[in-house]
Design an enzyme around this catalytic site. Structure first.
Site: not given
Ligand code: VGL
Ligand code: ZN
Length: 192
Positions: A15, A59, A65, A104, A147
């Site tokens: 990410d 997303h 979320h 994802k 993540c």
């Molecule tokens: C993440 C918070 C919400 C991450 C993803 O990639 O760590 N953190 N969505």
């Molecule tokens: Zn997220």
């Protein structure tokens, strides 16, 4: 007789997207720094890896979320909306040197990269790695406390030998980030 021991290593970039970096909607303090370090590392260490993959939080309608009053534990400001600029990889990452992208979180929270499937043909990450004989993974990226942690714990559960490149990870919160690293180590990850 047993065959020769074959070890094959993948780098998993978790990410490293604009929204998780300064200027983004869910910025980590060290996001830009980590992206720069990882971009340089991609160029300086190509021989270390038999495969390089990247995960992307992606997303569409992830339910709770997203929140207008996020708690920054289970709910978050809007971030990494599919196909938006904020969901794009940080510009310091050499996307031409990434073998596959795994997305994802389309319709619910998905912290682990192992919940992701390949952009080209929807293959789950674990199947993609197994198909290439990967035994070992190095993991780095954003966010350490979410993540990166979830991806590391899933990699261990799937039986990979796991190293976390801690200098190349950025946390939402340094305290929970450090606690997450401890948890990953306790679960069996080597911290580099
Ligand atoms: C993440 C918070 C919400 C991450 C993803 O990639 O760590 N953190 N969505
Ligand atoms: Zn997220």
């Amino acid at each position: 007789m047993k065959g020769p021991h074959i070890m094959s290593r993948a780098l998993i970039l978790v990410d490293v997207q604009k929204d998780f970096c300064p200027g983004g909607t869910l910025a980590t303090a060290r996001g830009d720094e980590v992206a720069g370090l990882l971009g340089a590392f991609q160029l300086s260490h190509p021989q270390d890896f038999d495969a390089v993959v990247a995960t992307q939080d992606w997303h569409i309608d992830p339910g709770s979320h997203f929140s207008d009053s996020p708690d920054f534990v289970d709910s978050w400001p809007v971030h990494c909306v599919a196909d938006s600029d904020g969901a794009a990889m940080h510009e310091k990452i050499h996307t031409d040197r990434i073998d596959e992208f795994f997305r994802k979180g389309q319709y619910s929270a998905a912290y682990s990269g192992f919940e992701g499937t390949a952009v080209s043909d929807d293959t789950p990450l674990v199947d993609w790695l197994h198909a290439r004989g990967i035994t070992d993974v190095d993991i780095a990226g954003i966010a350490t406390d979410h993540c990166v942690k979830a991806t590391t714990l899933d990699a261990l559960k799937a039986g990979f030998r796991v190293r976390v490149l801690t200098g190349f990870c950025a946390a939402v919160d340094t305290k929970t980030g450090d606690r997450a690293l401890e948890e990953m180590h306790t679960a069996g990850a080597e911290l580099l």
